[in-house]
Design a protein around this motif. Structure first.
Motif, PDB file in Angstrom:
ATOM      1  N   ILE A 129       0.872  -1.176   0.000  1.00 41.70           N
ATOM      2  CA  ILE A 129       0.000   0.000   0.000  1.00 41.70           C
ATOM      3  C   ILE A 129       0.904   1.219   0.000  1.00 41.70           C
ATOM      4  O   ILE A 129       1.637   1.461   0.969  1.00 41.70           O
ATOM      5  N   VAL A 130       0.905   1.970  -1.093  1.00 44.09           N
ATOM      6  CA  VAL A 130       1.807   3.111  -1.235  1.00 44.09           C
ATOM      7  C   VAL A 130       1.019   4.314  -1.738  1.00 44.09           C
ATOM      8  O   VAL A 130      -0.011   4.171  -2.392  1.00 44.09           O
ATOM      9  N   GLY A 131       1.521   5.519  -1.422  1.00 41.74           N
ATOM     10  CA  GLY A 131       0.778   6.684  -1.883  1.00 41.74           C
ATOM     11  C   GLY A 131       1.381   7.996  -1.458  1.00 41.74           C
ATOM     12  O   GLY A 131       2.574   8.089  -1.142  1.00 41.74           O
ATOM     13  N   ASP A 132       0.517   9.010  -1.429  1.00 43.80           N
ATOM     14  CA  ASP A 132       0.948  10.359  -1.079  1.00 43.80           C
ATOM     15  C   ASP A 132       0.767  10.577   0.421  1.00 43.80           C
ATOM     16  O   ASP A 132       0.636   9.616   1.194  1.00 43.80           O
ATOM     17  N   SER A 133       0.745  11.823   0.852  1.00 43.53           N
ATOM     18  CA  SER A 133       0.716  12.119   2.292  1.00 43.53           C
ATOM     19  C   SER A 133      -0.544  11.631   2.988  1.00 43.53           C
ATOM     20  O   SER A 133      -0.563  11.496   4.221  1.00 43.53           O
ATOM     21  N   HIS A 134      -1.590  11.335   2.232  1.00 43.30           N
ATOM     22  CA  HIS A 134      -2.822  10.847   2.858  1.00 43.30           C
ATOM     23  C   HIS A 134      -2.715   9.395   3.311  1.00 43.30           C
ATOM     24  O   HIS A 134      -3.621   8.895   3.980  1.00 43.30           O
ATOM     25  N   ILE A 135      -1.610   8.747   2.981  1.00 40.54           N
ATOM     26  CA  ILE A 135      -1.402   7.390   3.476  1.00 40.54           C
ATOM     27  C   ILE A 135      -0.936   7.401   4.931  1.00 40.54           C
ATOM     28  O   ILE A 135      -1.009   6.389   5.629  1.00 40.54           O
ATOM     29  N   ILE A 136      -0.472   8.560   5.424  1.00 41.03           N
ATOM     30  CA  ILE A 136       0.062   8.633   6.789  1.00 41.03           C
ATOM     31  C   ILE A 136      -0.998   8.250   7.820  1.00 41.03           C
ATOM     32  O   ILE A 136      -0.706   7.559   8.807  1.00 41.03           O
ATOM     33  N   ALA A 137      -2.237   8.662   7.607  1.00 46.91           N
ATOM     34  CA  ALA A 137      -3.317   8.297   8.538  1.00 46.91           C
ATOM     35  C   ALA A 137      -3.483   6.783   8.602  1.00 46.91           C
ATOM     36  O   ALA A 137      -3.774   6.222   9.667  1.00 46.91           O
ATOM     37  N   LEU A 138      -3.283   6.108   7.477  1.00 50.04           N
ATOM     38  CA  LEU A 138      -3.393   4.649   7.453  1.00 50.04           C
ATOM     39  C   LEU A 138      -2.216   4.006   8.184  1.00 50.04           C
ATOM     40  O   LEU A 138      -2.398   3.053   8.945  1.00 50.04           O
TER      41      LEU A 138
END
Length: 243
Positions: free
Chosen positions: A4-13
């Motif tokens: 699971i990779v992404g932008d800064s919105h992945i930090i909550a996950l």
């Protein structure tokens, strides 16, 4: 393996992982779960990948280095018929569209009489521009028979524009932008048969904004770990239904 990779919105996950581990809920039928932030949302509005020798590689330095570290014991690129399953947390968020400075003289909110109204057709053209690079990436992966899905980022918190002093925006304008973007992007994914993950219903208020209690901090349009727990749980449950 599930990545699971992404932008800064992945930090909550990512922040939600310790909580799910305690409850033995951080697991997937697709194997080991690895997660990482590859960059910020605006990085994925620009060219960020290339097809090299039939493989897909991230070309921006930060994304390339982090993806290599995430796969230090495996492939630092994505290959045809890749054995891994991916979830991408980018592209499915109107970061470009919700920039308040873009709406100084124009608006999508017909109830605001102070700015020039932008028709839905014109706004669709804006969305297409914002989706251009991510959609090229996703279409390449489809051609390579890569198993992947796309996760939406969180909605904008209800009070974001007031707390962040984006005073040219009116109440519910950002919720409208978000919901239109989401519907249009989801329609594109449906046509291409790309699975996607929407935020859980309980995080929305009646206007389609995110309840402020899920915001990372006042005036921030990112979500906190409470949101992350709900969203990551939903993603993992969705994935268990996919091959």
């Amino acid at each position: 393996m599930l990545e699971i990779v992404g932008d800064s919105h992945i930090i909550a996950l990512i922040d939600a992982v310790p909580h799910l581990r305690k409850k033995s809920q951080f697991q997937s039928r697709h194997g080991e779960i690895r997660m990482a932030q590859l960059g910020h949302g605006y990085h994925f509005l620009q060219p960020f990948f290339a097809s090299i020798d039939g493989n897909i590689e991230f070309t921006q330095d930060v994304a390339k280095n982090i993806f290599q570290k995430l796969n230090a014991d495996g492939l630092p690129y994505i290959e045809k018929n890749d054995a891994r399953r991916f979830v991408f947390v980018f592209g499915f968020y109107p970061s470009f569209c919700i920039n308040a400075e873009h709406w100084l003289a124009h608006t999508t909110a017909i109830w605001d009489s102070q700015r020039q109204f932008v028709t839905q057709a014109a706004f669709t053209a804006i969305i297409d521009e914002a989706l251009k690079q991510p959609m090229m990436f996703f279409e390449h992966l489809l051609d390579m028979n890569v198993r992947f899905s796309v996760a939406s980022c969180c909605p904008v918190p209800a009070s974001y524009h007031r707390i962040a002093r984006k005073m040219n925006l009116v109440d519910n304008e950002l919720a409208l932008i978000y919901s239109r973007f989401l519907r249009y992007a989801a329609d594109k994914f449906d046509r291409l048969e790309i699975p996607y993950h929407l935020p859980p219903a309980e995080i929305y208020d009646k206007n389609g904004a995110m309840w402020d209690l899920f915001a990372k901090s006042p005036g921030d349009y990112h979500a906190n770990s409470a949101y992350g727990r709900l969203m990551l749980t939903k993603i993992l449950q969705d994935l268990d239904q996919l091959s």
